[in-house]
Design a protein around this motif. Structure first.
Motif, mmCIF file in Angstrom:
data_model
loop_
_atom_site.group_PDB
_atom_site.id
_atom_site.type_symbol
_atom_site.label_atom_id
_atom_site.label_comp_id
_atom_site.label_asym_id
_atom_site.label_seq_id
_atom_site.Cartn_x
_atom_site.Cartn_y
_atom_site.Cartn_z
ATOM 1 N N LEU A 29 40.339 40.303 7.885
ATOM 2 C CA LEU A 29 40.805 39.065 7.271
ATOM 3 C C LEU A 29 40.485 37.873 8.159
ATOM 4 O O LEU A 29 40.021 36.828 7.676
ATOM 5 C CB LEU A 29 42.306 39.142 7.005
ATOM 6 N N GLU A 30 40.697 38.011 9.450
ATOM 7 C CA GLU A 30 40.372 36.919 10.364
ATOM 8 C C GLU A 30 38.871 36.648 10.377
ATOM 9 O O GLU A 30 38.439 35.496 10.473
ATOM 10 C CB GLU A 30 40.879 37.247 11.774
ATOM 11 N N ALA A 31 38.063 37.697 10.257
ATOM 12 C CA ALA A 31 36.612 37.509 10.199
ATOM 13 C C ALA A 31 36.209 36.751 8.937
ATOM 14 O O ALA A 31 35.321 35.893 8.975
ATOM 15 C CB ALA A 31 35.901 38.854 10.264
ATOM 16 N N LEU A 32 36.851 37.049 7.797
ATOM 17 C CA LEU A 32 36.546 36.337 6.563
ATOM 18 C C LEU A 32 36.966 34.876 6.655
ATOM 19 O O LEU A 32 36.341 33.995 6.056
ATOM 20 C CB LEU A 32 37.238 36.999 5.373
ATOM 21 N N ARG A 33 38.030 34.630 7.393
ATOM 22 C CA ARG A 33 38.475 33.242 7.582
ATOM 23 C C ARG A 33 37.527 32.451 8.471
ATOM 24 O O ARG A 33 37.477 31.220 8.388
ATOM 25 C CB ARG A 33 39.883 33.227 8.175
ATOM 26 N N ALA A 34 36.751 33.156 9.290
ATOM 27 C CA ALA A 34 35.873 32.480 10.246
ATOM 28 C C ALA A 34 34.409 32.521 9.842
ATOM 29 O O ALA A 34 33.601 31.770 10.399
ATOM 30 C CB ALA A 34 36.031 33.112 11.632
ATOM 31 N N THR A 35 34.033 33.363 8.884
ATOM 32 C CA THR A 35 32.618 33.544 8.579
ATOM 33 C C THR A 35 32.010 32.303 7.932
ATOM 34 O O THR A 35 32.703 31.507 7.284
ATOM 35 C CB THR A 35 32.412 34.751 7.656
ATOM 36 N N THR A 36 30.712 32.163 8.122
ATOM 37 C CA THR A 36 29.948 31.133 7.402
ATOM 38 C C THR A 36 29.110 31.757 6.286
ATOM 39 O O THR A 36 28.321 31.065 5.645
ATOM 40 C CB THR A 36 29.020 30.385 8.376
ATOM 41 N N LEU A 37 29.274 33.046 6.050
ATOM 42 C CA LEU A 37 28.516 33.762 5.023
ATOM 43 C C LEU A 37 29.115 33.475 3.646
ATOM 44 O O LEU A 37 30.319 33.695 3.441
ATOM 45 C CB LEU A 37 28.568 35.261 5.317
ATOM 46 N N PRO A 38 28.344 33.010 2.694
ATOM 47 C CA PRO A 38 28.882 32.802 1.344
ATOM 48 C C PRO A 38 29.294 34.133 0.712
ATOM 49 O O PRO A 38 28.553 35.119 0.770
ATOM 50 C CB PRO A 38 27.715 32.169 0.581
ATOM 51 N N ILE A 39 30.474 34.155 0.100
ATOM 52 C CA ILE A 39 31.027 35.376 -0.492
ATOM 53 C C ILE A 39 31.457 35.073 -1.928
ATOM 54 O O ILE A 39 32.148 34.087 -2.187
ATOM 55 C CB ILE A 39 32.236 35.896 0.312
ATOM 56 N N LEU A 40 31.051 35.927 -2.853
ATOM 57 C CA LEU A 40 31.449 35.836 -4.259
ATOM 58 C C LEU A 40 32.235 37.076 -4.629
ATOM 59 O O LEU A 40 31.797 38.195 -4.353
ATOM 60 C CB LEU A 40 30.211 35.723 -5.157
ATOM 61 N N PHE A 48 24.593 32.133 -7.681
ATOM 62 C CA PHE A 48 25.357 32.011 -6.431
ATOM 63 C C PHE A 48 24.446 32.110 -5.221
ATOM 64 O O PHE A 48 24.519 31.291 -4.301
ATOM 65 C CB PHE A 48 26.420 33.110 -6.406
ATOM 66 N N VAL A 49 23.566 33.097 -5.217
ATOM 67 C CA VAL A 49 22.669 33.279 -4.085
ATOM 68 C C VAL A 49 21.685 32.119 -3.978
ATOM 69 O O VAL A 49 21.374 31.638 -2.890
ATOM 70 C CB VAL A 49 21.920 34.631 -4.196
ATOM 71 N N ARG A 50 21.224 31.639 -5.104
ATOM 72 C CA ARG A 50 20.234 30.568 -5.113
ATOM 73 C C ARG A 50 20.823 29.236 -4.638
ATOM 74 O O ARG A 50 20.127 28.428 -4.004
ATOM 75 C CB ARG A 50 19.665 30.405 -6.521
ATOM 76 N N THR A 51 22.106 29.007 -4.933
ATOM 77 C CA THR A 51 22.673 27.673 -4.686
ATOM 78 C C THR A 51 23.582 27.587 -3.470
ATOM 79 O O THR A 51 24.117 26.525 -3.187
ATOM 80 C CB THR A 51 23.479 27.213 -5.925
ATOM 81 N N THR A 52 23.754 28.695 -2.756
ATOM 82 C CA THR A 52 24.574 28.666 -1.541
ATOM 83 C C THR A 52 23.736 29.232 -0.386
ATOM 84 O O THR A 52 22.815 30.006 -0.592
ATOM 85 C CB THR A 52 25.856 29.498 -1.668
ATOM 86 N N SER A 53 24.105 28.863 0.804
ATOM 87 C CA SER A 53 23.400 29.376 1.970
ATOM 88 C C SER A 53 24.367 29.467 3.141
ATOM 89 O O SER A 53 25.377 28.760 3.195
ATOM 90 C CB SER A 53 22.209 28.495 2.342
ATOM 91 N N ARG A 54 24.044 30.347 4.045
ATOM 92 C CA ARG A 54 24.861 30.528 5.235
ATOM 93 C C ARG A 54 24.697 29.340 6.164
ATOM 94 O O ARG A 54 23.590 28.836 6.366
ATOM 95 C CB ARG A 54 24.421 31.815 5.953
ATOM 96 N N VAL A 55 25.799 28.882 6.712
ATOM 97 C CA VAL A 55 25.769 27.785 7.664
ATOM 98 C C VAL A 55 25.451 28.369 9.037
ATOM 99 O O VAL A 55 26.187 29.217 9.558
ATOM 100 C CB VAL A 55 27.111 27.033 7.710
ATOM 101 N N VAL A 56 24.345 27.956 9.600
ATOM 102 C CA VAL A 56 23.926 28.431 10.899
ATOM 103 C C VAL A 56 24.277 27.380 11.938
ATOM 104 O O VAL A 56 23.817 26.233 11.864
ATOM 105 C CB VAL A 56 22.404 28.724 10.947
ATOM 106 N N GLU A 57 25.135 27.774 12.863
ATOM 107 C CA GLU A 57 25.554 26.824 13.885
ATOM 108 C C GLU A 57 24.450 26.609 14.905
ATOM 109 O O GLU A 57 23.771 27.546 15.311
ATOM 110 C CB GLU A 57 26.819 27.347 14.584
#
Length: 285
Positions: free
Chosen positions: A212-223, A275-284
Motif C-alpha cells: 500500500l505504501e508503494a502504491l502511494r509513492a509510485t509514479t506508475l499509472p494504474i487502472l 489509458f496506456v496511450r494517454t498516461t505515462s510514468r513520471v520519471v524523476e
C-alpha cells in the motif's frame, strides 16, 4: 492469430518451465490470472481485442500449476517471481503488467517490488492492499471451493446474477472460453485451491501495508476495472482510498461482477488502450 488458436509456448527460467501464450504485436501486456485460473480462463474476445488495440498479449500459467513446472503457491510475493522472470526471459521492456483477482494482487506486488521494466499496471476485480471497508460475501467462498464450477457458479462468481444482460454476457463469455478444444491447460487442483482459501472471511485478503505504501509513492499509472457488485473484492475498497493513491484511475461497470472484462471485453480493451496511450510514468530527474 486468435487467442483460441494460440500455441502453447515454454521457456526455461530459474529452474522451472513456464508455459505461456502470445498473440498480437506491439507494447507487451503480461496478464496474471485469477484464483483457480490457468491459460484457458481468459475470455478470447478480451485477449483478441487487446491484440487488435496494438498490444502483444502474453498469458501464462503460474509455477507448478497448469502446464508450468516448479513449486505451486498462492503466496503473491512468491508468485510475483513468475511474471518477473517471464519478462526477463522474453526480454520484454515497457511492459503493462496486468492481473485479475488474485492475479491483480500479484501485479501489485510486481509494481511494488519489481517495477524496473514496467510502464503501466492494469487491474481487474481485485483488492487494494491494507485494511478494507467492505468484506467479501460468504457466497464467494462456498461457490469457489466446489470441485467443479458449473454455469450458474460462473454467473455467481464473475457476473451479476440479478441482471439479465449480465447473465447473457456470461453465456457468451463461457461459450467463447469453451471454443478452444485442443492443447488446453491443466485445471488447478480443487484441493490445492481450497487449502488456500482464507479461513477468516471478514479479514483483508491482502493485508500488505508495504505494498500500500508503494502504491502511494509510485509514479506508475494504474487502472482498476471493476463491476459494481464484486462479491469477493468489492470496489468500495478502492474508492475508500480516494485522494491517497496518486496514479490510480477507477473504472466501474454497472450491473457487473468480479469479471468485468469478460462481460465487456471489447470496451475494456479499448479503455486499457486509451489509458496506456494517454498516461505515462513520471520519471524523476
Amino acid at each position: 492469430m486468435s487467442a483460441i488458436d494460440a500455441p502453447n509456448l515454454f521457456i526455461e527460467t530459474n529452474g522451472r518451465r513456464l508455459a505461456y501464450r502470445s498473440i498480437g504485436s506491439g507494447q507487451p501486456i503480461v496478464l496474471c490470472t485469477r484464483f483457480r485460473g490457468n491459460l484457458d480462463c481468459w475470455d478470447p474476445a478480451f485477449l483478441d481485442a487487446l491484440a487488435g488495440a496494438g498490444f502483444r498479449v502474453i498469458t501464462f500459467d503460474y509455477s507448478g500449476l497448469g502446464l508450468s513446472t516448479g513449486t505451486a503457491t498462492y503466496n503473491p510475493f512468491a508468485m510475483a517471481a513468475d511474471p518477473r522472470d517471464l519478462i526477463e526471459a522474453l526480454e520484454l521492456r515497457d511492459v503493462v503488467i496486468a492481473g485479475w483477482s488474485l492475479g491483480g494482487i500479484v501485479a501489485q506486488v510486481v509494481v511494488a517490488v519489481h517495477p524496473t521494466h514496467l510502464s503501466h499496471a492494469v487491474l481487474f476485480g481485485t483488492t487494494p492492499p491494507g485494511p478494507i471497508v467492505k468484506p467479501a460475501e460468504e457466497l464467494f467462498f462456498t461457490t469457489a471451493a466446489r470441485e467443479v464450477n458449473d454455469f450458474e457458479d460462473e454467473v455467481i462468481l464473475f457476473f451479476e446474477p440479478r441482471s439479465p444482460e449480465s447473465r447473457a454476457a456470461a453465456r457468451r463469455s463461457v461459450d467463447r472460453i469453451a471454443a478452444r478444444t485442443k492443447d488446453r491447460s491443466v485445471p488447478v487442483p480443487a484441493e490445492f485451491a481450497r487449502a488456500n482459501l482464507s479461513k477468516d472471511h471478514t479479514a483483508p485478503i491482502f493485508p500488505a501495508l508495504p505494498v500500500l505504501e508503494a502504491l502511494r509513492a509510485t509514479t506508475l499509472p494504474i487502472l482498476h476495472i471493476a463491476g459494481d457488485h464484486d462479491i469477493i473484492f468489492p470496489v468500495e475498497n478502492w474508492y475508500a482510498l480516494n485522494q491517497t493513491l496518486p496514479t490510480v484511475q477507477l473504472l466501474t461497470y454497472p450491473s457487473a461482477g468480479h469479471g468485468p472484462h469478460h462481460q465487456h471485453p471489447e470496451a475494456s480493451a479499448q479503455h486499457i488502450a486509451s489509458f496506456v496511450r494517454t498516461t505515462s510514468r513520471v520519471v524523476e530527474s
